[in-house]
Scaffold this active site. Structure first.
Site, PDB file in Angstrom:
ATOM      1  N   TYR B  95       0.808  -0.950   0.124  1.00  0.00           N
ATOM      2  CA  TYR B  95      -0.040   0.123   0.085  1.00  0.00           C
ATOM      3  C   TYR B  95       0.913   1.148  -0.183  1.00  0.00           C
ATOM      4  O   TYR B  95       0.450   2.140  -0.592  1.00  0.00           O
ATOM      5  CB  TYR B  95      -1.011  -0.144   1.434  1.00  0.00           C
ATOM      6  N   GLU B 189       2.682 -30.412  15.040  1.00  0.00           N
ATOM      7  CA  GLU B 189       1.885 -29.511  13.881  1.00  0.00           C
ATOM      8  C   GLU B 189       0.755 -29.164  14.043  1.00  0.00           C
ATOM      9  O   GLU B 189       0.287 -28.012  13.685  1.00  0.00           O
ATOM     10  CB  GLU B 189       1.961 -30.637  12.787  1.00  0.00           C
ATOM     11  N   ASP B 241       0.991 -35.362  11.568  1.00  0.00           N
ATOM     12  CA  ASP B 241       0.163 -36.366  10.751  1.00  0.00           C
ATOM     13  C   ASP B 241       0.924 -37.300  10.118  1.00  0.00           C
ATOM     14  O   ASP B 241       2.077 -37.101   9.586  1.00  0.00           O
ATOM     15  CB  ASP B 241      -0.793 -35.480  10.021  1.00  0.00           C
TER      16      ASP B 241
END
Lengths: 527, 359
Positions: B95, B189, B241
């Site tokens: 910006y 995780e 996982d």
């Protein structure tokens, strides 16, 4: 009596000769009168073509005035006047009131009209739709003759309703024809103004005034030089058809084959004649009329085998490259004009010449299909565009090579006007309406060559223009980014912004914008 | 690296360009190529690094001009950040730099998508971290444990931050460690597993630093793991996982990522170990009833990973093959199927005790 025999006899009773006028009365579409819009254009076209031909032969700068007035819902009065040589009194009824009467059919010479059908066809259409006679006023400089006449379609003979004479103090010469006919008037696309506009492009030495229902249009002449009269020539042996050769053999006035070949043909000398006789195994002293079918076929074959110079070109009257460019410049606001006149060539023993003019850019619409102006012996062809040899040749050229979009089997897309002029002692029209040229391979080939030649010249211009524009765009692009770049560099290095700007601008001036053009820089790869 | 050196590099970039301009040459910057073709796995350092392919960006080249200008704008912006001692986000920078170029209707930057890659260009070209340019990345991940740090003048004890823990900032460079009392670092995780371990005070009982990555580890998380383990010689165990996605998260912590291969040496932790879950665990810990069927993308990903140089270890090849063959995967939550405290009381202690790690 067998049934078949009775039928045959009954049929024989019904058989009788039909006159050419009667035939065209039933087949008026062949003459260009299939609808009422086209009928008006055809009438004007026949009158103007005749006027231009007459002026050409007499070496007069043409002044032509066409007037069209609406006198009923679908009825118009057409008046066409010229300053040509006029027609002698005795021939006036035949020239206008008899089909296939004319001076141009039995000769090989470039002219607009050929068969003596055009203007009598217009009169025939007029009398069929209104029942009124045509008025013809003409003078060769002496008395002025005013005829009112109709065509007797059964006899193919003129029937004169009235004939009066006027004194001619001003020694006026020319022809004025007045007709009434059924019609429908439009001013866009295929129309009388468009026909006259294109006529003015191809005949820039003519002055044409058109008083239409919506006002007057004037086409001034841009040159005062009347084109040289094309010479009448004998046929050239190349490409002549066997049937025509046999007719010539039967009708010749010459006494022997040697004289026949040398006098009735062009470009056959004594040496080439000897060669032909040797090849055909014929005696040079034979009477032309005595040749049998097999012998004439041998002669025909031999004619194609000897080497002959191309036909003389003085029988043709091309527009010339200069006139084509002038004509296009006069009517179109374009950026680039180019014209090409091909050397003469031969089809079926007839010399012909192809000319091409291209106009590019300017006010022409860059997104529409190219506009095609077709001319045959300086006459614009408005109808039957798709079946014409000119259109087919334009479609066959690979315009992509010259930087145009070219959709399959159609004309190219781009800000382009294509003018093609086909000049010949005999234009092979596909019908008597004279709107499309037959697709002889020799003709197509020459048109394509001319288009390609002009296309190459145009492409060079387009390429140069594009390069100049690209260079300009590149420059603008760099110039746009320079202040931001200099500002950032100034923040990083605390050097003065304006001096960085002027340094960068100096690189551009020194040709910096070309640095990146010449060097192939490996494109950056991002993830 | 001190601020002075980063600033010097930015100024040097500008001066090199200026030198080209003064000599009337086409100004250029050289930027190492970051495409996959230039990503190399270095066996010695066990990390993903960039090869030596370099692209040149010229100002007087229609295709490069705008990017060249944008690169200099970002460089100048970063120099100002350093001078002003402020940090900002990539979005703020976008910006701040976006405006219409004078005498045109063109913007300096149209989308943040244009300015983001230029920051990475500068990181690579100048060999600095984004954080050193005072541009912060996403803030994600948290930590708890017996660690006391000095962060922007505040002394923070990571053991006394309640249920939320310490939110790991983007810029780890300026953090000072005052006291670290731990035997290892456990990186988790998933958020749910982190919550479970935190509530059960696992870190207190086992004296470790517990870090929740919340998915793919943010740059701050990776840098914190690296600094803690390097500066205090702590082993690192990663807990994800049992599927290709989880294993890739582990590999990024250990070797670095393909998209940030240029900073692997400052974000990677090569001696990290994988604690679980594995496909073999399913059998060993009786998790069969709690597995999920793999999707096509899992199988495809696994097949791709089998080809990666940094997954060539036989132990990993075995796990990948098992996944492809069995077509089952397991999430950390599968352990809850054996009881809510199974993970804290049984699974992790047993794994650590037996040193059951994958390399």
């Amino acid at each position: 009596m067998a049934v078949e025999q009775r039928v045959a006899e009954r049929m024989a009773k019904d058989m009788k000769e039909i006159s050419i006028s009667e035939f065209f009365e039933k087949n008026r579409h062949l003459l260009g009168y299939e609808n009422s819009t086209k009928a008006l254009i055809t009438i004007v076209k026949e009158a103007v073509d005749n006027s231009l031909d007459g002026c050409d032969e007499a070496g007069i700068l043409p002044n032509i005035v066409v007037t069209l007035k609406q006198i009923g819902v679908d009825r118009f009065k057409i008046v066409a006047e010229d300053n040509g040589p006029g027609i002698v009194e005795s021939k006036i009824p035949f020239a206008f009131g008899k089909m296939l009467f004319g001076s141009k059919f039995h000769r090989l010479k470039q002219s607009r009209g050929t068969q003596g059908i055009g203007i009598s066809g217009a009169i025939l259409y007029s009398q069929l739709t209104t029942g009124k006679p045509a008025k013809i006023i003409s003078s060769t400089g002496g008395k002025i003759h005013e005829f009112e006449l109709m065509i007797d379609t059964v006899q193919n003979e003129p029937s004169v309703a009235s004939h009066i004479t006027h004194t001619n103090k001003e020694r006026w010469h020319g022809i004025k024809i007045e007709l009434e006919a059924e019609g429908n008037y439009i001013e866009r696309y295929q129309s009388i103004p468009e026909y006259l506009r294109q006529t003015a492009i191809a005949n820039p030495y003519a002055h044409i005034v058109y008083n239409g229902p919506n006002g007057t249009l004037k086409f001034d002449r841009t040159t005062n030089i009347v084109p040289k009269q094309p010479k009448e020539i004998k046929p050239h042996p190349y490409g002549i058809e066997l049937g025509i050769l046999r007719r010539m053999l039967a009708m010749t006035r010459t006494k022997n084959l040697r004289a026949f070949l040398m006098r009735d043909f062009t470009r056959v000398g004594s040496r080439s004649a000897e060669q032909i006789f040797r090849l055909a195994k014929l005696e040079s002293s034979r009477k032309p009329k005595s040749l049998d079918a097999e012998e004439s076929e041998r002669l025909h074959k031999s004619l194609q085998m000897v080497k002959l110079i191309a036909p003389p070109t003085n029988c043709l009257s091309p527009l010339t490259e200069q006139l084509i460019e002038n004509g296009l410049k006069k009517e179109l606001n374009a950026e680039y004009f180019v014209a090409v006149t091909r050397p003469p060539s031969v089809y079926r023993g007839n010399p012909f010449q192809v000319e091409v003019g291209l106009a590019y850019g300017g006010d022409l619409n860059p997104n529409s299909a190219a506009i095609l102006y077709r001319f045959a012996n300086k006459v614009p062809l408005l109808y039957h565009q798709s079946s014409c040899a000119i259109t087919k040749s334009v479609e066959a050229v690979d315009w992509k090579r010259y930087g145009f979009q070219h959709p399959n089997s159609s004309v190219p897309v781009g800000p382009l006007v294509i003018l093609v002029h086909f000049a010949s002692v005999w234009v092979p029209f596909t019908s008597e309406g004279k709107q499309a040229i037959a697709t002889y391979p020799a003709i197509m080939k020459d048109i394509k060559l001319a288009l390609q030649d002009a296309g190459r010249k145009l492409a060079k211009f387009v390429r140069q223009k594009k390069q100049a524009r690209d260079k300009q765009l590149r420059r603008q692009l760099f110039e746009r980014y320079i202040p931001e770049l200099a500002g950032s560099l100034s923040k990083l290095t605390k050097k003065e912004k304006n001096s960085i700007i002027s340094n960068l601008e100096e690189i551009i001036k020194a040709g910096g914008s070309r640095i990146s053009e010449s060097k192939k820089i490996k494109k950056e790869k991002e993830e | 690296m001190p601020k002075k050196r980063t600033e010097k590099k930015l100024v040097g970039l500008g001066e090199d360009v200026l030198k080209d301009i003064k000599q009337k040459k086409n100004p250029k910057i050289e930027i190492p190529i970051r495409s996959l073709s230039n990503v190399v796995y270095d066996e010695k350092t066990k990390s993903l690094t960039l090869g030596d392919k370099v692209s040149k960006r010229f100002f007087f080249n229609v295709a490069h001009a705008k990017k060249f200008m944008q690169t200099m704008m970002v460089a100048a912006f970063c120099k100002e950040l350093l001078n002003e001692k402020i940090h900002t986000s990539l979005r703020d920078m976008y910006y701040n730099l976006k405006h219409t170029i004078s005498n045109s209707d063109e913007n300096t930057f149209d989308e943040q998508r244009e300015s983001d890659p230029i920051v990475i260009d500068l990181e690579v070209a100048l060999d600095v971290l984004r954080e050193q340019l005072h541009l912060s990345a996403d803030v994600r991940g948290r930590a708890v444990g017996n660690v006391t740090i000095l962060d922007r003048g505040d002394t923070v004890n990571l053991a006394k931050l309640g249920s939320g823990g310490y939110a790991i900032p983007s810029n780890i460079e300026d953090i000072k460690f005052k006291k670290v009392n731990a035997k290892y670092i456990l990186v988790v995780e998933k958020n749910a597993a982190f919550e479970r371990l935190h509530e059960d005070k696992f870190w207190k009982k086992h004296n470790c630093v517990l870090i929740g990555a919340q998915g793919q580890a943010a740059r701050g998380v990776r840098r914190l793991i690296q600094r803690l383990s390097n500066e205090f010689k702590l082993p690192v165990y990663v807990f994800c996982d049992s599927d290709p996605y989880g294993w890739y998260i582990y590999s990024v912590i250990k070797f670095g990522s393909m998209s940030l291969a240029h900073v692997s040496d400052r974000l990677g932790t090569p001696h990290a170990r994988y604690i679980g879950l594995t496909i073999s665990d399913i059998e060993k810990f009786g998790l069969k009833d709690f597995t999920i069927k793999t999707r096509d993308v899992d199988i495809k990903r696994a097949k791709d990973m089998m080809k990666y140089k940094w997954f060539q270890h036989p132990a990993w090849q075995k796990e990948l093959k098992l996944l492809i063959k069995g077509k089952r995967k397991a999430e950390l939550e599968a352990l809850s199927g054996r009881g809510l405290r199974f993970m804290t009381e049984k699974y992790l202690p047993q794994k650590i005790k037996n040193k059951e790690f994958l390399p």
